[in-house]
Design a protein around this motif. Structure first.
Motif, PDB file in Angstrom:
ATOM      1  N   GLY A 173     -10.705 -42.178  35.078  1.00  0.00           N
ATOM      2  CA  GLY A 173      -9.497 -42.561  36.224  1.00  0.00           C
ATOM      3  C   GLY A 173      -8.696 -43.485  37.539  1.00  0.00           C
ATOM      4  N   ARG A 209      -7.519 -38.085  32.391  1.00  0.00           N
ATOM      5  CA  ARG A 209      -9.074 -38.722  32.221  1.00  0.00           C
ATOM      6  C   ARG A 209      -8.969 -38.836  33.202  1.00  0.00           C
ATOM      7  N   SER A 237     -12.582 -44.776  32.790  1.00  0.00           N
ATOM      8  CA  SER A 237     -12.726 -43.777  31.966  1.00  0.00           C
ATOM      9  C   SER A 237     -12.882 -42.144  33.111  1.00  0.00           C
ATOM     10  N   LEU A 289      -9.490 -46.317  26.878  1.00  0.00           N
ATOM     11  CA  LEU A 289     -10.545 -46.787  26.728  1.00  0.00           C
ATOM     12  C   LEU A 289     -10.323 -48.632  26.078  1.00  0.00           C
ATOM     13  N   ASN A 295     -10.324 -41.744  25.006  1.00  0.00           N
ATOM     14  CA  ASN A 295      -9.204 -41.352  26.478  1.00  0.00           C
ATOM     15  C   ASN A 295      -8.483 -42.957  26.690  1.00  0.00           C
ATOM     16  N   ARG A 339     -13.336 -44.288  21.909  1.00  0.00           N
ATOM     17  CA  ARG A 339     -12.763 -45.107  23.013  1.00  0.00           C
ATOM     18  C   ARG A 339     -11.405 -44.807  22.919  1.00  0.00           C
TER      19      ARG A 339
END
Lengths: 225, 337
Positions: free
Chosen positions: A135, B81, A133, B54, B52, B49
């Motif tokens: 990056g 991110r 999350s 994920l 972003n 989730r």
């Protein structure tokens, strides 16, 4: 073997015991080093390529996993003999301490690699997700998250592997590998010199104990908080 | 700021296809705190989730500002991110690092700062979350609330423009929850940071959020400003989530009516009238005498508000005239005769 006379210990050829101890330590040290150098990346590769993992490659994983299983299912004595051509190619001889190291490493890599894979699976998925999350790229996840978080487990795996390698070195006597195990077999078993057997077994025991204690101490030192 | 359009996501579980997200759309304005509430399994965790990525949705788009996240290649997504902070229910701190090391981690990932600059930024962040004295501790030496403060500091490290909170207070006791919510409100104000949070706790929504979406079975069943949703809930799931707060308990009306056999009034107060003796004043003017049956007076974010259910014992004016009389005092009145 009936009635062991302790005074026989005085007749033991101590210089030869010394040489054998050194041989064992050499084989152990060098092969452990190479096992970690090759086994750690193998374990990481197994972990990240497994189905559902960071870079899932199910077919690659299946192939690697199969090869690891093949190597692990071969008895070490067989491996010693099967690998003679490879050993000759790599180190120029198939006997002695140098000749033993190749099969030791080949035998221990899949063992250690599988242990590493299992240790990495214990790393909290949430922590990996958190780094994604933020990056993080794959190499960053491996070097900054997976390996540091798994460090106590990895040291534990290296310790187990080192102890297993001590057992393997004993068998390398078959190809004239030398070392304490070889001595125990040649004198203690084949020539009924119980005193040599006792001394070598005692030394091996001390070695294994020392490895385990050192490993445990390292794990304690790097356990978190 | 965020525009989510027609998001769908399915999982297969034991051969069955389960919709975690079923055509979800929502918009979040820049600088607001947006809450997504639902019971466990409602799909809210999958939804946050997807913000972003994920979790990749099966279909639909997520836009952040002008940038369509769902269309970005992996490398650019990783870069983006870095500026979307995320806070987790179970904190997800690195056990192998100290408090300072954990906050430093996203700075190392992003690169571009010298070690001295990183140290300075870490100190600044720990100051912000009130953990300056715990810099060298390990996560295992911290309480839950302190761990979450580290998580928040870490999420803010790279100056994000969006903060995602995944059940950030669900593992904490009520007192610690309040302090973390206060911290988030503070950060929202100070940094003008957009926050999206998911929770199953209406208290979190009431204390913190501007807008809310209610989720059930992968769908958004109700959305709106928190005041509207609390005071006039439309959906059964919303009302049941509100039960413990005392708001929006429409379904109890029938039970009360049956029990006391008089006409009922539902009075809704927002803002100033909540703090004034409206009921007393109207009573003097109209001879209205009421029997207080249930209700709640509280604050939603910083607005005082309340809702009362009363039985009409006597009144000099006709009941249909009451809503207008109450409206003059700024109170919404519904006659439930």
């Amino acid at each position: 073997m009936s009635g062991f006379d302790p005074s026989l210990l005085l007749t033991v050829d101590w210089p030869e015991i010394g040489t054998a101890t050194l041989d064992t330590l050499t084989m152990l040290g060098v092969s452990l080093l190479f096992t970690i150098v090759f086994g750690l990346p193998l374990g990481v590769l197994l972990y990240i390529s497994a189905p559902g993992q960071l870079r899932a490659r199910p077919r690659l994983y299946a192939v690697m996993s199969f090869l690891v299983n093949v190597l692990r299912s071969l008895p070490f004595v067989i491996l010693l003999i099967v690998l003679i051509p490879l050993t000759l190619l790599l180190v120029g001889t198939s006997i002695g301490v140098a000749g033993a190291i190749v099969p030791l490493v080949v035998g221990a890599i899949p063992f250690f690699g599988r242990l590493v894979e299992n240790v990495l699976r214990e790393v909290d998925r949430g922590v990996i997700e958190a780094s994604q999350s933020m990056g993080a790229k794959l190499p960053q996840i491996v070097f900054k998250v997976l390996l540091p978080e798994a460090m106590p487990g990895l040291i534990g795996a290296a310790t187990v592997t080192a102890v297993a390698l001590v057992g393997y070195t004993a068998m390398s006597g078959v190809i004239g590998g030398g070392g304490l195990g070889d001595l125990a077999i040649r004198y203690g078993y084949q020539r009924f010199q119980t005193e040599v057997m006792i001394v070598t077994v005692a030394l091996l025991l001390v070695l294994v104990q020392a490895l385990q204690s050192a490993g445990d101490a390292l794990v304690r030192r790097c356990r978190f908080g | 700021m965020i525009e989510v359009r027609n998001l769908s996501k399915h999982f297969s579980h034991e051969g069955r296809r389960i919709a975690a997200l079923d055509d979800v759309s929502l918009q979040v304005a820049a600088g607001e705190i947006y809450g997504i509430i639902g019971r466990s399994g409602a799909g809210k965790s999958t939804l946050i989730r997807c913000l972003n990525l994920l979790e990749r949705p099966d279909s639909g788009t997520v836009k952040l500002g002008e940038q369509e996240l769902t269309a970005l290649p992996e490398g650019e997504l990783q870069l983006r991110r870095q500026r979307i902070g995320m806070v987790f229910q179970h904190f997800n701190l690195l056990r192998s690092r100290t408090v300072a090391g954990n906050v430093r981690f996203p700075l190392e990932l992003a690169g571009g700062l010298t070690p001295a600059q990183m140290d300075a930024r870490v100190d600044e962040l720990l100051q912000l979350v009130g953990l300056a004295d715990h810099k060298e501790k390990r996560p295992s030496q911290l309480s839950g609330g302190q761990k979450q403060r580290v998580g928040i500091a870490r999420a803010l490290a790279n100056h994000p423009d969006l903060l995602l909170c995944d059940e950030a207070t669900s593992a904490l006791d009520p007192e610690t929850t309040d302090s973390i919510l206060a911290l988030l409100a503070d950060i929202n104000r100070q940094l003008n940071l957009t926050i999206v949070l998911i929770t199953h706790d209406m208290r979190v929504i009431r204390q913190l959020c501007d807008h809310v979406s209610v989720m059930d079975h992968g769908k958004v069943v109700e959305k709106g400003s928190v005041l509207d949703v609390f005071l006039q809930p439309q959906h059964a799931v919303t009302r049941s989530l509100l039960a413990e707060t005392g708001f929006g308990q429409g379904e109890r009306v029938d039970a009360w009516r049956a029990r006391i056999g008089v006409p009922l009034l539902k009075l809704t107060f927002v803002g100033e009238p909540t703090l004034s003796p409206v009921l007393d004043k109207v009573g003097r003017e109209t001879g209205l005498r009421v029997n207080l049956l249930s209700g709640t007076l509280s604050e939603i974010r910083d607005t005082p508000c309340g809702q009362l259910l009363v039985g009409v014992v006597a009144s000099d004016v006709e009941l249909p005239a009451l809503p207008e009389i109450f409206a003059r005092e700024g109170v919404r009145c519904e006659v439930l005769a």
